[in-house]
Write an enzyme that holds these catalytic residues in place. Structure first.
Site, mmCIF file in Angstrom:
data_model
loop_
_atom_site.group_PDB
_atom_site.id
_atom_site.type_symbol
_atom_site.label_atom_id
_atom_site.label_comp_id
_atom_site.label_asym_id
_atom_site.label_seq_id
_atom_site.Cartn_x
_atom_site.Cartn_y
_atom_site.Cartn_z
ATOM 1 N N GLY A 12 4.366 -23.332 7.501
ATOM 2 C CA GLY A 12 4.978 -22.167 7.480
ATOM 3 C C GLY A 12 5.448 -21.619 8.827
ATOM 4 O O GLY A 12 6.349 -21.198 9.226
ATOM 5 N N GLU A 53 -8.897 -24.945 3.018
ATOM 6 C CA GLU A 53 -8.559 -25.528 3.611
ATOM 7 C C GLU A 53 -9.431 -26.058 5.455
ATOM 8 O O GLU A 53 -10.138 -25.646 5.777
ATOM 9 C CB GLU A 53 -7.506 -24.461 4.878
ATOM 10 C CG GLU A 53 -6.199 -24.314 4.346
ATOM 11 C CD GLU A 53 -5.307 -23.680 5.265
ATOM 12 O OE1 GLU A 53 -4.362 -22.841 4.468
ATOM 13 O OE2 GLU A 53 -5.015 -23.714 6.130
ATOM 14 N N THR A 62 3.225 -18.098 1.097
ATOM 15 C CA THR A 62 2.610 -18.132 2.318
ATOM 16 C C THR A 62 1.682 -17.657 2.993
ATOM 17 O O THR A 62 2.138 -17.653 4.928
ATOM 18 C CB THR A 62 3.962 -18.679 2.812
ATOM 19 O OG1 THR A 62 4.462 -16.950 3.156
ATOM 20 C CG2 THR A 62 5.113 -19.419 2.448
ATOM 21 N N HIS A 110 -0.283 -25.993 5.696
ATOM 22 C CA HIS A 110 -0.146 -24.773 6.731
ATOM 23 C C HIS A 110 0.572 -25.328 7.694
ATOM 24 O O HIS A 110 0.655 -24.092 8.677
ATOM 25 C CB HIS A 110 -1.444 -24.002 7.270
ATOM 26 C CG HIS A 110 -1.090 -23.123 7.039
ATOM 27 N ND1 HIS A 110 -2.816 -22.359 7.275
ATOM 28 C CD2 HIS A 110 -1.293 -21.683 7.888
ATOM 29 C CE1 HIS A 110 -2.669 -21.051 7.746
ATOM 30 N NE2 HIS A 110 -1.285 -20.962 8.331
ATOM 31 N N ARG A 120 0.920 -1.107 -0.061
ATOM 32 C CA ARG A 120 0.063 0.318 0.319
ATOM 33 C C ARG A 120 0.861 0.852 -0.377
ATOM 34 O O ARG A 120 0.803 2.105 -0.876
ATOM 35 C CB ARG A 120 -1.201 -0.084 1.677
ATOM 36 C CG ARG A 120 -2.154 -0.750 0.687
ATOM 37 C CD ARG A 120 -3.018 -0.763 1.672
ATOM 38 N NE ARG A 120 -2.700 -0.779 3.136
ATOM 39 C CZ ARG A 120 -2.999 -1.299 3.880
ATOM 40 N NH1 ARG A 120 -4.248 -0.886 4.864
ATOM 41 N NH2 ARG A 120 -2.411 -2.220 5.274
ATOM 42 N N ARG A 155 -2.181 -16.311 3.148
ATOM 43 C CA ARG A 155 -4.010 -17.411 3.009
ATOM 44 C C ARG A 155 -4.089 -17.237 1.633
ATOM 45 O O ARG A 155 -4.142 -16.430 0.759
ATOM 46 C CB ARG A 155 -4.861 -16.149 4.075
ATOM 47 C CG ARG A 155 -4.825 -16.100 5.097
ATOM 48 C CD ARG A 155 -4.983 -17.001 6.446
ATOM 49 N NE ARG A 155 -4.572 -16.589 7.220
ATOM 50 C CZ ARG A 155 -3.455 -17.089 8.379
ATOM 51 N NH1 ARG A 155 -2.554 -17.224 7.833
ATOM 52 N NH2 ARG A 155 -4.447 -16.844 9.809
HETATM 53 C C1 DGY Z 1 -1.271 -17.327 11.934
HETATM 54 O O1 DGY Z 1 -1.230 -17.739 13.247
HETATM 55 O O2 DGY Z 1 -1.356 -16.525 11.319
HETATM 56 C C2 DGY Z 1 -0.422 -18.340 10.704
HETATM 57 O O3 DGY Z 1 -1.680 -18.507 10.069
HETATM 58 C C3 DGY Z 1 -0.616 -19.593 11.690
HETATM 59 O O4 DGY Z 1 0.804 -20.110 10.687
#
Ligand code: DGY
Length: 334
Positions: A298, A275, A244, A296, A184, A246
């Site tokens: 990450g 998911e 990584t 998921h 942004r 959403r």
């Molecule tokens: C979060 O905490 O938002 C992460 O996506 C979990 O990996």
């Protein structure tokens, strides 16, 4: 808080032992030892009785649920960095404070992003499967076998240059990628200089010019399908995309079509639109070496999860000591 009644804290998922033990010491904590995802009726019962709800990204804390909360529910202390699973505005209207766990999963998530950036062009998952799925059938090294694409010298375009995006940029620079980003607003000049980064106010223009796109922005109504069919079509056929953040930031159906048609060379995905369901077409693309898929994970390090738990505890204690918790999520941010 010693002589006061301990707040009743409802934790929706299994947390690391050290975090759960500390929570039991400090609070009247209801744990979820077998880690079974809580059903919506169970969550309704929890918001009717607990003072604090500790949800994770797998719980849907929407307006309908919040509406049913009893007057005793004062705090939703999410065990997560993202808060797209919580209707923060609905909570604020009901006088419920929301907190999250920022900062502590930045480096872990950036590491996993970098792992996918390497894994897709360098065919890591395919190579590993050759050894594990057909043991003994590897014919040996050959000059033209399993060729991937070089990372060094390419351009990465980071969509969302917040904490995680910046941490990805630092790693990517060390791997010889030149840094481009869309955000942004521009990052501060010192960071831009350090990263030798090029800012694009037009996402469309950036997408058409980079070799690897890394999605690192939060999921909000404004970023839903930000990587739409039209935008994905702007990417080069030799380019890769890694997500990584959403799943719903990318139009997954459109991405699948681009990968099938060879309009994008490959994708590395740690997150998915529905998911924990994963589109079977993506699984097929993974089998064909066009995608590397992770469940998921990450931020899934023991250190990170303990740090997240500590943040949750600090937020709860600060709140019940009568102060503003450090990691409040303010309404209007989603
Ligand atoms: C979060 O905490 O938002 C992460 O996506 C979990 O990996």
């Amino acid at each position: 808080m010693t002589n006061r009644k301990k707040p009743k804290v409802y934790i929706t998922r299994k947390l690391p032992d050290a975090v759960e033990t500390r929570m039991r010491e400090l609070f009247d904590a209801e744990l979820n030892i077998d880690d079974s995802p809580r059903t919506q009726p169970e969550l309704v019962a929890a918001v009717k009785s607990a003072d604090v709800l500790v949800p994770t990204v797998t719980d849907r804390i929407d307006a309908a649920l919040i509406e049913q909360a009893g007057p005793q529910l004062k705090l939703i202390a999410s065990f997560s960095n993202g808060f797209d699973h919580i209707d923060v505005d609905a909570a604020a209207k009901k006088g419920i404070t929301v907190t999250n766990t920022p900062n502590v999963l930045t480096e872990d998530t950036a590491d996993m992003t970098m792992a996918l950036i390497l894994a897709v062009p360098r065919r890591l998952a395919e190579g590993s499967r050759i050894l594990t799925d057909k043991p003994g059938e590897w014919p040996g090294w050959s000059p033209t076998w399993m060729l991937g694409r070089r990372i060094w010298g390419k351009r990465i375009g980071i969509v969302g240059m917040g904490r995680i995006g910046t941490a990805v940029a630092r790693r990517a620079k060390a791997f010889g990628l030149s840094i481009h980003y869309h955000n942004r607003k521009k990052v501060n000049p010192a960071t831009e200089d350090e990263l030798e980064a090029t800012y694009w106010d037009s996402l469309d223009q950036m997408l058409a010019r980079v070799d690897i796109v890394s999605v690192n922005c939060p999921s909000t109504p404004a970023t839903f399908h930000l990587l739409s069919a039209r935008r994905l079509a702007l990417m080069q056929p030799t380019s890769y995309i890694v997500n990584t953040a959403r799943g719903d930031i990318i139009d997954e159906t459109a991405l699948i079509q681009c990968l099938r048609d060879g309009r994008i060379a490959g994708a590395g995905l740690d997150v998915f639109e529905n998911e924990p369901a994963v589109n079977p077409k993506l699984l097929k693309l993974a089998e064909a070496g066009k995608a590397v898929l992770l469940p998921h994970m990450g931020s899934a390090t023991m250190e990170g999860r303990i740090d997240m738990g500590e943040k949750v505890i600090v937020n709860i204690r600060t709140f019940f000591d009568g102060h503003r918790p450090p990691n409040r999520v303010l309404p209007g941010r989603t």
